[in-house]
Design an enzyme around this catalytic site. Structure first.
Site, PDB file in Angstrom:
ATOM      1  N   CYS A   9      13.076  11.467   6.869  1.00  0.00           N
ATOM      2  CA  CYS A   9      13.180  11.136   8.298  1.00  0.00           C
ATOM      3  C   CYS A   9      14.603  11.309   8.797  1.00  0.00           C
ATOM      4  CB  CYS A   9      12.669   9.719   8.553  1.00  0.00           C
ATOM      5  SG  CYS A   9      13.463   8.497   7.491  1.00  0.00           S
ATOM      6  N   LYS A  28       0.838  -1.196   0.000  1.00  0.00           N
ATOM      7  CA  LYS A  28       0.000   0.000   0.000  1.00  0.00           C
ATOM      8  C   LYS A  28       0.877   1.252   0.000  1.00  0.00           C
ATOM      9  CE  LYS A  28      -2.032   2.928   2.800  1.00  0.00           C
ATOM     10  NZ  LYS A  28      -2.096   4.040   1.864  1.00  0.00           N
ATOM     11  N   GLU A  70       8.754  16.390  15.658  1.00  0.00           N
ATOM     12  CA  GLU A  70       9.153  16.338  14.253  1.00  0.00           C
ATOM     13  C   GLU A  70       8.315  17.322  13.440  1.00  0.00           C
ATOM     14  OE1 GLU A  70      10.380  12.882  11.172  1.00  0.00           O
ATOM     15  OE2 GLU A  70       8.315  12.782  11.841  1.00  0.00           O
TER      16      GLU A  70
HETATM   17  O1  TXE Z   1       1.994   9.835   7.627  1.00  0.00           O
HETATM   18  P1  TXE Z   1       1.286   8.470   7.916  1.00  0.00           P
HETATM   19  P2  TXE Z   1       1.322  11.286   7.547  1.00  0.00           P
HETATM   20  C1  TXE Z   1       5.951  11.897   9.750  1.00  0.00           C
HETATM   21  C2  TXE Z   1       6.004  13.390   9.505  1.00  0.00           C
HETATM   22  C3  TXE Z   1       4.610  13.714   9.097  1.00  0.00           C
HETATM   23  C4  TXE Z   1       3.835  12.787   9.997  1.00  0.00           C
HETATM   24  C5  TXE Z   1       2.460  12.456   9.535  1.00  0.00           C
HETATM   25  O2  TXE Z   1       6.303  14.051  10.708  1.00  0.00           O
HETATM   26  O3  TXE Z   1       4.273  15.044   9.315  1.00  0.00           O
HETATM   27  O4  TXE Z   1       4.603  11.600  10.015  1.00  0.00           O
HETATM   28  O5  TXE Z   1       2.485  12.140   8.175  1.00  0.00           O
HETATM   29  C6  TXE Z   1      -0.673   4.895   6.069  1.00  0.00           C
HETATM   30  N1  TXE Z   1      -3.289   2.167   9.534  1.00  0.00           N
HETATM   31  N2  TXE Z   1       6.401  11.100   8.619  1.00  0.00           N
HETATM   32  O6  TXE Z   1       0.137  11.371   8.410  1.00  0.00           O
HETATM   33  O7  TXE Z   1      -0.147   8.639   8.200  1.00  0.00           O
HETATM   34  C7  TXE Z   1      -0.784   6.002   5.050  1.00  0.00           C
HETATM   35  O8  TXE Z   1      -1.854   5.760   4.177  1.00  0.00           O
HETATM   36  C8  TXE Z   1      -2.449   1.744   8.567  1.00  0.00           C
HETATM   37  C9  TXE Z   1       7.680  10.479   8.770  1.00  0.00           C
HETATM   38  O9  TXE Z   1       1.155  11.610   6.132  1.00  0.00           O
HETATM   39  O10 TXE Z   1       2.121   7.774   8.923  1.00  0.00           O
HETATM   40  C10 TXE Z   1       0.581   5.945   4.392  1.00  0.00           C
HETATM   41  O11 TXE Z   1       0.604   4.914   3.414  1.00  0.00           O
HETATM   42  N3  TXE Z   1      -1.837   2.586   7.728  1.00  0.00           N
HETATM   43  C11 TXE Z   1       7.960   9.498   7.714  1.00  0.00           C
HETATM   44  C12 TXE Z   1       1.510   5.580   5.548  1.00  0.00           C
HETATM   45  O12 TXE Z   1       0.647   5.048   6.558  1.00  0.00           O
HETATM   46  C13 TXE Z   1      -2.061   3.901   7.868  1.00  0.00           C
HETATM   47  C14 TXE Z   1       7.366   9.644   6.392  1.00  0.00           C
HETATM   48  C15 TXE Z   1       2.285   6.734   6.148  1.00  0.00           C
HETATM   49  O13 TXE Z   1       1.407   7.786   6.483  1.00  0.00           O
HETATM   50  C16 TXE Z   1      -2.933   4.396   8.864  1.00  0.00           C
HETATM   51  C17 TXE Z   1       6.069  10.275   6.409  1.00  0.00           C
HETATM   52  C18 TXE Z   1      -3.561   3.460   9.723  1.00  0.00           C
HETATM   53  N4  TXE Z   1      -4.366   3.842  10.696  1.00  0.00           N
HETATM   54  C19 TXE Z   1       5.653  10.995   7.498  1.00  0.00           C
HETATM   55  N5  TXE Z   1      -2.963   5.746   8.774  1.00  0.00           N
HETATM   56  C20 TXE Z   1       9.249   8.772   7.740  1.00  0.00           C
HETATM   57  N6  TXE Z   1       9.489   7.949   8.767  1.00  0.00           N
HETATM   58  O14 TXE Z   1      10.040   8.892   6.817  1.00  0.00           O
HETATM   59  C21 TXE Z   1      -2.139   6.083   7.763  1.00  0.00           C
HETATM   60  N7  TXE Z   1      -1.607   4.980   7.193  1.00  0.00           N
END
Ligand code: TXE
Length: 483
Positions: free
Chosen positions: A284, A175, A386
């Site tokens: 990250c 996904k 972050e």
């Molecule tokens: O990421 P999400 P978001 C950090 C960064 C950002 C924050 C939120 O600080 O501002 O996270 O970002 C899927 N069950 N990083 O909300 O939600 C979603 O569809 C299962 C750090 O955009 O974590 C996507 O495919 N899956 C980071 C994936 O999770 C779920 C990179 C990541 O999205 C879900 C990105 C659920 N309940 C953001 N909810 C890094 N570590 O590099 C969402 N997803």
């Protein structure tokens, strides 16, 4: 590629619309407009994908590792042939500079597939001889596993998870982020030509809270590899652990860049700049807190601010652009909210601090000026949470002990970079920092064989090299009487 700009799922070898027929919009953040539609997939699509993967599992796991590697290498070659098309698609979907897509995102995605195709051939068991017994171990795939990946390095992180899952003999439900689904979709259209048996690779698009959550609780998916935000990671870990799933989490960071007064000056300045603003600060591994030894703090601040302010922000399709758009309006608002918070907390904005309105085709895009802030306490929220944007803070330190204390003062522990010409100091500081990786006099140099992951709130488990292959396999001991 997307018919009528509609992205499709790949399920059981067929490119298919979501069962519900529902889609939602996908924005180009550099122009602030929807340009394609994403399937709003649900449990029906997931069940179909899991059924197809289960059916394909015996075929794929029994295929010799060399043949699996061949199929993965075919996929890598097909992407390579269309490298420019992929780079442009990534640039439009994410807002990052086209040059970055050409030089990093797409080449690294191809390298991920090739690296794990080879590594998959190297997986070995162990043997144990004793007086009365002879035992050996087998590493066997789960059958069906899932990967959930984020939007900041869309194809790079999608393939970073997909490749070891496939190379170790699993069928995959992958996904991608709903915010940047395009290049994963493009990859999925090449699966058949690459030679993947139907059902081995399934790509299911949609919202995290809907299809992502459904993947997490699906009883027939025993292992999930996730990269994303810490809050989401905790949710996946909670559900996954209740169902006794194996879960790998690569989460956020609040990484220190530590500059000692004996550092090679220009290299340290440039390293800190790249670490702060590459990919609009949305990696990250970005160094979002720059810790500078007091003796050179004033000079560093002056020269760093000058370089930051000179960063060319603008249309990501233009060659001269160093910093493109951030990924979405919601993310831009989050970053601007943190800049406001920094001011409330007493921060001094040394440069940037505002949304940037770019002229021409990008006038409604989501751009933020490179922002440098100082005069903040290490313990304030701006220095603890972050932000994930082009925003860095500067903090002075007196000596090695204080640098280490500041470096370790957040709930995160993903990465750090240390700039010093003293080998002894580099060794000491590297040993004392709580993070999964410490770079010395460099940043974001990666050897794909090395372990990758974070301590504390930055994650659970390690990816990279054999560790990723181990994650996607079960180890079995076979014991027989000694001959
Ligand atoms: O990421 P999400 P978001 C950090 C960064 C950002 C924050 C939120 O600080 O501002 O996270 O970002 C899927 N069950 N990083 O909300 O939600 C979603 O569809 C299962 C750090 O955009 O974590 C996507 O495919 N899956 C980071 C994936 O999770 C779920 C990179 C990541 O999205 C879900 C990105 C659920 N309940 C953001 N909810 C890094 N570590 O590099 C969402 N997803």
């Amino acid at each position: 590629m997307a018919q009528g700009n509609k992205i499709l799922n790949l399920i059981g070898g067929e490119l298919a619309p979501p069962a519900s027929g529902d889609y939602f919009g996908n924005e180009d953040p550099a122009i602030g407009q929807i340009y394609s539609e994403v399937p709003d997939s649900d449990e029906k699509d997931l069940d179909a994908a899991v059924d197809a993967a289960e059916k394909a599992a015996p075929v794929w796991r029994n295929m010799p590792a060399e043949s699996r590697a061949q199929v993965m290498n075919n996929l890598a070659a097909l992407i390579e042939k269309r490298q420019e098309e992929f780079a442009r698609a990534e640039c439009v979907d994410n807002g990052k500079p086209l040059s970055l897509c050409r030089n990093i995102d797409i080449p690294r995605s191809i390298a991920n597939l090739r690296f794990f195709a080879e590594a998959g051939k190297e997986m070995e068991g162990e043997t144990f001889r004793a007086e009365k017994s002879f035992s050996y171990t087998l590493r066997q795939p789960f059958g069906v596993v899932a990967t959930i990946s984020p939007w900041n390095l869309p194809l790079l992180l999608f393939t970073w998870k997909l490749a070891p899952a496939l190379a170790s003999g699993n069928c995959v439900i992958a996904k991608p982020s709903e915010i940047t689904p395009m290049t994963a979709y493009m990859l999925s259209t090449l699966a058949e030509e690459a030679g993947f048996p139907k059902g081995v690779l399934n790509v299911v698009h949609g919202r995290g809270a809907k299809i992502g959550a459904a993947i997490t609780r699906h009883p027939k998916i025993p292992a999930i590899s996730f990269t994303g935000g810490t809050v989401t990671g905790k949710e996946i870990y909670g559900t996954g652990s209740r169902l006794l799933k194996k879960v790998s989490l690569e989460l956020g960071g609040k990484n220190p860049t530590i500059i000692f007064d004996d550092a090679k000056w220009d290299a340290a300045l440039k390293g800190a700049l790249a670490s702060a603003f590459t990919n609009q600060g949305q990696i990250c591994l970005c160094g979002s807190r720059i810790l500078v030894q007091q003796t050179v703090y004033e000079r560093f601040r002056e020269e760093f601010v000058e370089l930051a302010a000179a960063q060319k922000v603008g249309d990501p399709l233009e060659d001269a652009t160093a910093q493109g758009a951030v990924v979405s309006r919601a993310h831009m608002d989050k970053i601007l909210g943190y800049i406001n918070l920094a001011q409330e907390e007493g921060g001094d904005i040394l440069c940037g601090g505002r949304r940037l309105f770019v002229k021409g085709r990008c006038k409604q895009g989501y751009f933020i000026e490179p922002t440098v802030i100082d005069q903040l306490e290490a313990s304030c929220r701006t220095n603890q949470e972050e932000i994930f944007g082009p925003v860095v803070t500067l903090l002075p330190f007196a000596d090695e002990d204080e640098a280490v204390a500041l470096a370790n003062s957040t709930p995160y522990g993903l990465a750090a970079s240390v700039w010093t010409e003293s080998k002894e100091r580099a060794r000491n500081v590297a040993a004392r920092i709580d993070s999964g990786i410490v770079w010395v006099n460099c940043w974001n140099l990666r050897d794909l064989r090395t372990p990758f992951g974070g301590m504390k709130n930055s994650g659970v488990g390690r990816e990279g090299g054999l560790r990723a292959l181990e994650f996607f396999t079960e180890e079995k001991t076979v014991c027989q009487p000694a001959a």
